[in-house]
Design a protein around this motif. Sequence first.
Motif, PDB file in Angstrom:
ATOM      1  N   ALA A 123      -5.421  11.598  -9.679  1.00 19.24           N
ATOM      2  CA  ALA A 123      -4.290  11.166 -10.505  1.00 19.24           C
ATOM      3  C   ALA A 123      -2.961  11.406  -9.791  1.00 19.24           C
ATOM      4  CB  ALA A 123      -4.313  11.887 -11.853  1.00 19.24           C
ATOM      5  N   VAL A 124      -2.800  12.580  -9.183  1.00 23.93           N
ATOM      6  CA  VAL A 124      -1.566  12.893  -8.460  1.00 23.93           C
ATOM      7  C   VAL A 124      -1.412  11.980  -7.246  1.00 23.93           C
ATOM      8  CG1 VAL A 124      -0.443  14.666  -7.037  1.00 23.93           C
ATOM      9  CG2 VAL A 124      -1.357  15.255  -9.281  1.00 23.93           C
ATOM     10  N   ALA A 125      -2.499  11.729  -6.539  1.00 26.10           N
ATOM     11  CA  ALA A 125      -2.441  10.858  -5.362  1.00 26.10           C
ATOM     12  C   ALA A 125      -2.004   9.445  -5.753  1.00 26.10           C
ATOM     13  CB  ALA A 125      -3.798  10.818  -4.663  1.00 26.10           C
ATOM     14  N   ILE A 126      -2.562   8.921  -6.823  1.00 28.77           N
ATOM     15  CA  ILE A 126      -2.213   7.572  -7.269  1.00 28.77           C
ATOM     16  C   ILE A 126      -0.764   7.521  -7.723  1.00 28.77           C
ATOM     17  CG2 ILE A 126      -2.636   5.848  -9.072  1.00 28.77           C
ATOM     18  CD1 ILE A 126      -5.629   6.658  -8.872  1.00 28.77           C
ATOM     19  N   MET A 127      -0.365   8.461  -8.564  1.00 30.63           N
ATOM     20  CA  MET A 127       1.006   8.433  -9.097  1.00 30.63           C
ATOM     21  C   MET A 127       2.030   8.641  -7.989  1.00 30.63           C
ATOM     22  SD  MET A 127       0.374  10.382 -12.754  1.00 30.63           S
ATOM     23  CE  MET A 127       1.902  11.212 -12.632  1.00 30.63           C
ATOM     24  N   THR A 128       1.807   9.609  -7.115  1.00 29.18           N
ATOM     25  CA  THR A 128       2.750   9.882  -6.030  1.00 29.18           C
ATOM     26  C   THR A 128       2.878   8.673  -5.109  1.00 29.18           C
ATOM     27  OG1 THR A 128       2.185  12.230  -6.078  1.00 29.18           O
ATOM     28  CG2 THR A 128       3.262  11.406  -4.089  1.00 29.18           C
ATOM     29  N   SER A 129       1.764   8.113  -4.723  1.00 30.55           N
ATOM     30  CA  SER A 129       1.793   6.982  -3.793  1.00 30.55           C
ATOM     31  C   SER A 129       2.434   5.752  -4.400  1.00 30.55           C
ATOM     32  CB  SER A 129       0.372   6.655  -3.334  1.00 30.55           C
ATOM     33  OG  SER A 129      -0.170   7.748  -2.635  1.00 30.55           O
ATOM     34  N   GLN A 130       2.115   5.445  -5.645  1.00 31.96           N
ATOM     35  CA  GLN A 130       2.687   4.259  -6.275  1.00 31.96           C
ATOM     36  C   GLN A 130       4.196   4.398  -6.476  1.00 31.96           C
ATOM     37  OE1 GLN A 130       1.596   1.279  -6.839  1.00 31.96           O
ATOM     38  NE2 GLN A 130      -0.575   1.566  -6.473  1.00 31.96           N
ATOM     39  N   VAL A 131       4.637   5.567  -6.940  1.00 36.19           N
ATOM     40  CA  VAL A 131       6.079   5.783  -7.130  1.00 36.19           C
ATOM     41  C   VAL A 131       6.788   5.735  -5.785  1.00 36.19           C
ATOM     42  CG1 VAL A 131       7.797   7.501  -7.814  1.00 36.19           C
ATOM     43  CG2 VAL A 131       5.865   7.030  -9.305  1.00 36.19           C
ATOM     44  N   TRP A 132       6.213   6.352  -4.776  1.00 43.27           N
ATOM     45  CA  TRP A 132       6.785   6.366  -3.438  1.00 43.27           C
ATOM     46  C   TRP A 132       6.898   4.942  -2.897  1.00 43.27           C
ATOM     47  CZ3 TRP A 132       6.480  11.308  -0.527  1.00 43.27           C
ATOM     48  CH2 TRP A 132       7.075  11.243   0.732  1.00 43.27           C
ATOM     49  N   PHE A 133       5.825   4.181  -3.055  1.00 45.57           N
ATOM     50  CA  PHE A 133       5.795   2.797  -2.548  1.00 45.57           C
ATOM     51  C   PHE A 133       6.835   1.929  -3.255  1.00 45.57           C
ATOM     52  CE2 PHE A 133       4.077  -1.537  -2.395  1.00 45.57           C
ATOM     53  CZ  PHE A 133       3.906  -1.681  -1.027  1.00 45.57           C
TER      54      PHE A 133
END
Length: 167
Positions: A123-133
């Motif tokens: 969940a953290v990986a998905i949220m962090t990456s999507q927000v970052w992108f």
Amino acid sequence: MTESQPNATVAAPLAGLALVAKIRNLLIVSVIAVLVYPMFMTATTGYCPGGVDGNGGFIDAAGRPVDEASRCIDMALKPSPLVYVAIALIVLIAISRVLKAADEASALRTLGLAAMTVGVLVAVAIMTSQVWFQAISVEQLNTGSWSVVSPFPFGLIDVTDSPMPIP
């Protein structure tokens, strides 16, 4: 003579049944995480400033004529292999700790914590990456000198610089 009834035996639960159920739960959570992670870790965006005018010549983003085609920037968000390695390590470490556990209760806690850790990691990986992108402005990448910092180790961003396709 009286006929005696055979004693009905009730099967006792298998020893360690709760432990096996928790291990199965950890494996199911891990497999679901491995399948869900790449589904939500795919995103693309691109920008091609300028284009072609009515006479077939090239124009820049402001509409001024230029001699050559503008450069297009494409970005793609992809899953990081390190997340898969982390999931595997979480499962292996949890099982190793269960083998060394002093009692069944601590073993069950270890497996429950490992399943929760796998879910939180993904969940953290998905949220962090999507927000970052989504926070990266593709238009700013076409200014000449640029760099993209990837949300490593949660995801990878691939940047491609190519000439504008000619219609």
